[in-house]
Design a protein around this motif. Sequence first.
Motif, short mmCIF file in Angstrom:
data_model
loop_
_atom_site.label_atom_id
_atom_site.label_comp_id
_atom_site.label_asym_id
_atom_site.label_seq_id
_atom_site.Cartn_x
_atom_site.Cartn_y
_atom_site.Cartn_z
N ILE A 24 0.84 -1.20 0.00
CA ILE A 24 0.00 0.00 0.00
C ILE A 24 0.87 1.25 0.00
N TYR A 25 1.92 1.24 0.80
CA TYR A 25 2.83 2.38 0.90
C TYR A 25 3.49 2.68 -0.45
N ILE A 50 -8.36 -4.53 10.59
CA ILE A 50 -7.71 -3.23 10.39
C ILE A 50 -7.78 -2.89 8.90
N SER A 51 -8.47 -1.80 8.59
CA SER A 51 -8.52 -1.33 7.21
C SER A 51 -7.34 -0.41 6.95
N ALA A 52 -6.58 -0.71 5.91
CA ALA A 52 -5.36 0.05 5.61
C ALA A 52 -5.48 0.68 4.23
N ARG A 53 -5.13 1.96 4.14
CA ARG A 53 -5.11 2.67 2.86
C ARG A 53 -4.10 3.81 2.93
N LEU A 54 -3.64 4.27 1.81
CA LEU A 54 -2.71 5.40 1.76
C LEU A 54 -3.45 6.69 2.10
N HIS A 55 -2.81 7.53 2.89
CA HIS A 55 -3.43 8.80 3.28
C HIS A 55 -3.74 9.65 2.05
N ASP A 56 -4.85 10.40 2.13
CA ASP A 56 -5.30 11.17 0.96
C ASP A 56 -4.30 12.24 0.54
N THR A 57 -3.64 12.88 1.49
CA THR A 57 -2.71 13.96 1.14
C THR A 57 -1.27 13.65 1.51
N ARG A 59 1.31 11.22 1.33
CA ARG A 59 1.56 9.96 0.62
C ARG A 59 2.67 9.13 1.26
N ASN A 60 3.21 9.60 2.38
CA ASN A 60 4.21 8.83 3.12
C ASN A 60 3.61 8.15 4.34
N ARG A 61 2.27 8.13 4.42
CA ARG A 61 1.62 7.54 5.60
C ARG A 61 0.48 6.63 5.18
N VAL A 62 0.45 5.47 5.81
CA VAL A 62 -0.65 4.53 5.61
C VAL A 62 -1.63 4.70 6.77
N VAL A 63 -2.88 4.93 6.46
CA VAL A 63 -3.91 5.10 7.48
C VAL A 63 -4.39 3.72 7.92
N GLY A 69 -13.36 -3.89 17.79
CA GLY A 69 -12.71 -3.91 19.09
C GLY A 69 -11.21 -3.90 19.10
N VAL A 70 -10.55 -3.69 17.95
CA VAL A 70 -9.09 -3.66 17.92
C VAL A 70 -8.60 -2.43 17.17
N GLN A 71 -7.37 -2.05 17.45
CA GLN A 71 -6.74 -0.94 16.75
C GLN A 71 -5.26 -1.23 16.58
N LEU A 72 -4.68 -0.73 15.49
CA LEU A 72 -3.26 -0.90 15.22
C LEU A 72 -2.71 0.43 14.72
N GLU A 73 -1.57 0.84 15.30
CA GLU A 73 -0.93 2.09 14.91
C GLU A 73 0.55 1.86 14.65
N LYS A 74 1.10 2.62 13.70
CA LYS A 74 2.53 2.56 13.44
C LYS A 74 3.26 3.32 14.52
N ASP A 75 4.37 2.72 15.05
CA ASP A 75 5.11 3.34 16.14
C ASP A 75 6.54 3.69 15.74
N ASP A 76 7.22 2.74 15.10
CA ASP A 76 8.63 2.91 14.75
C ASP A 76 8.89 2.04 13.53
N GLN A 77 10.17 2.00 13.10
CA GLN A 77 10.51 1.25 11.89
C GLN A 77 9.99 -0.18 11.92
N PHE A 78 10.22 -0.89 13.01
CA PHE A 78 9.81 -2.28 13.09
C PHE A 78 8.78 -2.53 14.19
N LYS A 79 8.07 -1.47 14.61
CA LYS A 79 7.12 -1.61 15.71
C LYS A 79 5.77 -1.00 15.39
#
Length: 424
Positions: A24-25, A50-57, A59-63, A69-79
């Motif tokens: 996606i990225y 978890i629905s993943a898509r490229l941010h609208d504006t 383009r270096n971030r995946v939403v 009942g679950v959530q996932l967020e990017k934290d670091d390179q491998f986390k």
Amino acid sequence: MTSELAHLPKTTVQHDFCTVLSDIYSGAVPAEDIWLSVYKQDEPSVHGKISARLHDTDRNRVVLLGSKGVQLEKDDQFKYIASCPALGVASSSIVVPSEEFADPLHSKEQLPYQISSFAVSSSSAAEPALIATGLSDGTLSIYERPACPAVETIAYYAPGPSHTLKAAASSKVHKSTITAMHFVTSATLDPLLASAGADFTIHLTPISASLSSLKPTKSLTGHTRGITALQPFALAPSALLSASTDGTVRLFDMYAGALAGTWNTTGNSPAYALVDDGGLAWAALADGSAEAFDVRTPGVPVARLETGARAALSAVDVSLGGAELVVGSSDGVVSLFDVRGGTGGPRKRWRRGEAGVSGAMFVEGGRIAVAGEDGLPYVVDVSEGVSVQEELVFWNVEAVRCLHVLGDGVWIAGDGGVVRRYEI
């Protein structure tokens, strides 16, 4: 007083989620869903999406948008950070390998070889770092550790590099499963690889500048059952400690190639840990107890710890300085003790299912890394309560047979024939 047993949650994620997010990225895929599940004993499991898509504006971030009942967020390179409020998971890190090391000859997906033990050497200006693997059939292999590319050269959503290894030397050194190994360097000995096996024997194999063959120059014998643990003894640079299911801890002089001391436990000893600065060795026993020995003085145990475990102990480690002891058992229970002030009951006990524990080791910052037969290694924070801080995930769920905490991270290996490193 025995601490109440805490049941910790397990968080699992789709095995190829990094590949999905990387696609996606890069723009190869516009959007996709990945699954994330959380399990806890005696409570309903949560299976979310978890629905993943490229941010609208940007383009270096995946939403990443969680549901069910679950959530996932990017934290670091491998986390990544996972949460599931319903099962008490507020913020558990999902950590993917920073590096993977695999020899195609020993890690075929259809017929992998079990890595029963491994060791990693430190590098120097004159010598490259080495990785040694021991297989369940007695084969010993040594590889030069490839250089890891700089983190900034790795795409932000991509997994860490997977290195293809080619053995500099490989040979069937032991008659059966290799159970423990260590690189040994000292002022009095040429570089060696010490390896122990279920064949009751310790082999000392020279590591020359140009590796082409592996041939032990000395074999240390004396144990009458399989050897389960091996460690250089810091108080005597040419000494090597071993433990065996014959119920003994033994000290060998590598320079002379001879037995220098024996300590008898009151039961079979599957594993042990050593306090390097104090000469105290803790043996984890098959009856669920642990015993301490002063390995500077032959004699009887100096302390016995009734852990309360209802199954054989299968893992043990001592904190830096020797104040705390952690043990894991074959029924999945992990217990933490204060041992400097006495040998009372555990101050913390926890479990994540019934799979046997194959490794439990202290990590800096009041943490303990745990691995087991369920293939779901993790790191707990024990500084206050007991909570899962990191889930160490990989692509195929397979039993983890060996766990090491080294200067640059947590290392694991097991049934898939792959060695993995995590930065935590």
